[in-house]
Design an enzyme around this catalytic site. Structure first.
Site, PDB file in Angstrom:
ATOM      1  N   CYS A  33       8.853  -6.797   6.655  1.00 44.01           N
ATOM      2  CA  CYS A  33       9.503  -5.488   6.631  1.00 44.01           C
ATOM      3  C   CYS A  33      10.979  -5.585   7.059  1.00 44.01           C
ATOM      4  CB  CYS A  33       8.730  -4.474   7.466  1.00 44.01           C
ATOM      5  SG  CYS A  33       9.178  -2.766   7.072  1.00 44.01           S
TER       6      CYS A  33
ATOM      7  N   HIS B  95       3.848  -4.000   5.010  1.00 43.72           N
ATOM      8  CA  HIS B  95       3.123  -4.225   6.272  1.00 43.72           C
ATOM      9  C   HIS B  95       1.651  -4.488   5.988  1.00 43.72           C
ATOM     10  CE1 HIS B  95       5.960  -3.540   9.547  1.00 43.72           C
ATOM     11  NE2 HIS B  95       6.459  -2.506   8.897  1.00 43.72           N
TER      12      HIS B  95
ATOM     13  N   GLU C 133      -0.252  -6.359   7.418  1.00 49.01           N
ATOM     14  CA  GLU C 133      -0.995  -6.573   8.666  1.00 49.01           C
ATOM     15  C   GLU C 133      -1.431  -5.272   9.324  1.00 49.01           C
ATOM     16  OE1 GLU C 133       3.063  -5.600  10.121  1.00 49.01           O
ATOM     17  OE2 GLU C 133       2.233  -6.661   8.398  1.00 49.01           O
TER      18      GLU C 133
END
Length: 304
Positions: free
Chosen positions: A142, A234, A236
């Site tokens: 990001c 993102h 994760e």
């Protein structure tokens, strides 16, 4: 093989409850295996949450991974206790003579600021310069991806009229790319940011564009030698991370739109759906396996 963690790291308790296999540093030391040494430059204000998210991704492979958590010494964290940072984090000065198999640089919610206005920018630049000679492969996430593209290649970020937030379909542009091996096409991934980089600028910098989205733009790119990897989203993120960000943003911006393609019928009164988990695990597993484990030398002194 598991991720190696300090026994009292808060993430360890969470991972254990999820039946995620991890090993304490003491247990790992008894095995005759060289673990991959992976540094995590955690720039997010919610450091414990981010630790857990990334460790969850790194644990889902047969590779043993030794984690080094890094903080910026030039920044005072307002959201994580100093006790936690002192117990589990190191600074760049602590590890600058260390050689790592891999490095992850996270995002942080400062993307509307010029890079040079971020208080720890000089220190982060030092880390990124050091990574050229002391890290085999670096994954930037990001804002970390935008920072890396700007520092290494001079690619500028641009501010959008409104926040990009939601779960978007993406396409794999290079079917033979190891980073996306096993991916569906399209596949879903979350984004949460106010800025973007232009695909043509990334191409003109000589980078390989791996994946894009018609709605979210550039998603994955890499250097020609695959030692610098940039992920603008993102993957994760947890099930409710976008939801928490939306509820937080509503306090300051009551008219902000809910994350796209996240709540059923785009109605934030409905529980959100998590539809990117499998590809998130696959992304980190592929990076660890193909861009780190199979390429990095056994003796890290021979890195360069």
């Amino acid at each position: 093989m598991p991720v190696n963690l300090p026994a009292n790291l808060p993430a360890a308790k969470t991972l254990k409850a999820e039946n995620v296999f991890y090993m304490t540093n003491k247990q790992a030391a008894s095995q005759d295996i060289r673990p991959l040494k992976i540094g995590i430059v955690n720039l997010m204000p919610t450091k414990i949450e981010t630790e857990t998210q990334i460790l969850r991704m790194l644990s889902n492979t047969p590779l043993q991974v030794e984690i080094i958590l890094l903080q910026m010494s030039s920044h005072v964290s307002k959201n994580t206790s100093q006790e936690h940072l002192n117990a589990f984090y190191q600074t760049f000065d602590d590890i600058k003579d260390t050689v790592l198999d891999g490095l992850i640089i996270t995002g942080t919610p400062v993307e509307t600021l010029p890079f040079e206005s971020v208080d720890y920018w000089p220190e982060l630049c030092a880390v990124m310069e050091w990574s050229k000679t002391h890290v085999y492969s670096t994954m930037h996430i990001c804002w970390g991806a935008q920072a890396g593209l700007y520092y290494h290649y001079g690619v500028q970020k641009h501010i959008m009229q409104e926040k990009l937030s939601g779960v978007y379909p993406h396409h794999v542009l290079i079917p033979t790319c190891c980073l996306t091996r096993g991916f569906d096409d399209p596949f879903l991934a979350p984004h949460s940011r106010y800025t973007y980089v232009r695909e043509e600028d990334v191409k003109n910098a000589g980078l390989i564009i791996i994946s894009t989205s018609e709605e979210a733009g550039l998603y994955m790119a890499a250097s020609q030698n695959r030692r610098q990897v940039f992920v603008t989203g993102h993957s994760e993120y947890d099930h409710y991370t976008l939801d928490a960000e939306y509820r937080r943003d509503l306090i300051k911006h009551p008219t902000i739109k809910p994350p796209c393609n996240y709540y059923p019928n785009n109605d934030p009164t409905n529980p959100p759906e998590m539809r990117w988990r499998a590809h998130a695990h696959l992304l980190f597993a592929n990076w660890l396996n193909y861009y780190v484990y199979q390429e990095t030398p056994y003796d890290l002194k021979n890195l360069t």
